[in-house]
Design a protein around this motif. Structure first.
Motif, PDB file in Angstrom:
ATOM      1  N   HIS A  16       0.837  -1.189   0.000  1.00 40.63           N
ATOM      2  CA  HIS A  16       0.000   0.000   0.000  1.00 40.63           C
ATOM      3  C   HIS A  16       0.876   1.244   0.000  1.00 40.63           C
ATOM      4  N   ASN A  17       0.737   2.036  -1.059  1.00 37.04           N
ATOM      5  CA  ASN A  17       1.471   3.303  -1.183  1.00 37.04           C
ATOM      6  C   ASN A  17       2.972   3.151  -0.935  1.00 37.04           C
ATOM      7  N   GLY A  18       3.556   2.132  -1.556  1.00 35.20           N
ATOM      8  CA  GLY A  18       5.004   1.941  -1.489  1.00 35.20           C
ATOM      9  C   GLY A  18       5.505   1.225  -0.260  1.00 35.20           C
ATOM     10  N   LYS A  79       3.851  -5.765  -5.237  1.00 30.67           N
ATOM     11  CA  LYS A  79       4.790  -4.650  -5.419  1.00 30.67           C
ATOM     12  C   LYS A  79       5.438  -4.723  -6.803  1.00 30.67           C
ATOM     13  N   HIS A  82       2.929  -3.700  -9.371  1.00 30.59           N
ATOM     14  CA  HIS A  82       2.710  -2.259  -9.240  1.00 30.59           C
ATOM     15  C   HIS A  82       3.845  -1.478  -9.898  1.00 30.59           C
ATOM     16  N   GLN A  92      -3.822   3.097  -5.547  1.00 28.09           N
ATOM     17  CA  GLN A  92      -3.482   3.708  -4.262  1.00 28.09           C
ATOM     18  C   GLN A  92      -4.143   2.976  -3.095  1.00 28.09           C
ATOM     19  N   TYR A  93      -4.964   1.984  -3.360  1.00 30.24           N
ATOM     20  CA  TYR A  93      -5.616   1.226  -2.295  1.00 30.24           C
ATOM     21  C   TYR A  93      -4.761   0.012  -1.914  1.00 30.24           C
TER      22      TYR A  93
END
Length: 186
Positions: A16-18, A79, A82, A92-93
């Motif tokens: 989540h968000n990196g 990851k 992504h 972004q979720y």
């Protein structure tokens, strides 16, 4: 899982968000959630669906809804996907990894013998109770606009006891108040 049942306890790691973050059923309490199961990373229909939800994520957030995508891949694979896909890079979720299949089995969407999830969507209310379920076959992609409509209807019904949303209901349209007077009149 069935309508009006509570999400079973779980603990998992999400990308989540990196970052890698821990997620559990406790995170669902007090807000609306959507669990969006899909078969596998690096596939074909899945990125179109996840990208569609990503394109509508801000609308979900304005409704107080968190999206959790779930597959039986690991958080490491999420990851990598992504980082390598323009479509998935928009997400972004939280992307939950469920390599043991525990969450997938808890929701009843595991393809036993394959280790993959069916395309299952679950709308969960702030008490952790499932209010809507959609399961489609492998080749049938889902639509984030229709998911938004279902979330809005579920939220409306929760906020307006005694009212129901008819077919194709959209926010702002008339609802129904079931009563003896309506029997046979619709």
């Amino acid at each position: 899982m069935y309508i009006n049942t509570e999400v079973k306890p779980f603990k998992a790691t999400a990308f989540h968000n990196g970052n890698f973050v821990e997620v559990s059923e406790a995170d669902l309490k007090g807000k609306w959630s959507v669990f969006f199961f899909y078969p596998a990373d690096f596939t074909f229909v899945c990125p179109t669906e996840l990208g569609d939800v990503a394109d509508h994520y801000e609308e979900f957030k304005k409704l107080g809804v968190e999206i959790y995508s779930v597959s039986t891949d690991t958080h490491f694979t999420h990851k990598a996907w992504h980082d390598s896909s323009e479509t998935i890079g928009k997400i972004q979720y939280p992307m939950i990894g469920d390599p043991t299949g525990t969450i997938t089995r808890n929701f009843g969407v595991m393809r036993e013998g394959q280790g993959l999830a069916d395309r299952g969507t679950f709308v969960v209310d702030p008490e952790g109770i499932i209010q809507a379920i959609e399961i489609t076959a492998e080749g049938i992609g889902r639509d984030a606009n229709d998911l938004l409509r279902k979330v809005k209807a579920a939220q409306y019904v929760a906020a307006h006891p005694g009212e129901v949303c008819p077919a194709k209901w959209k926010e702002g349209e008339a609802t129904l108040a079931p009563s003896l007077d309506l029997v046979g009149k619709i």
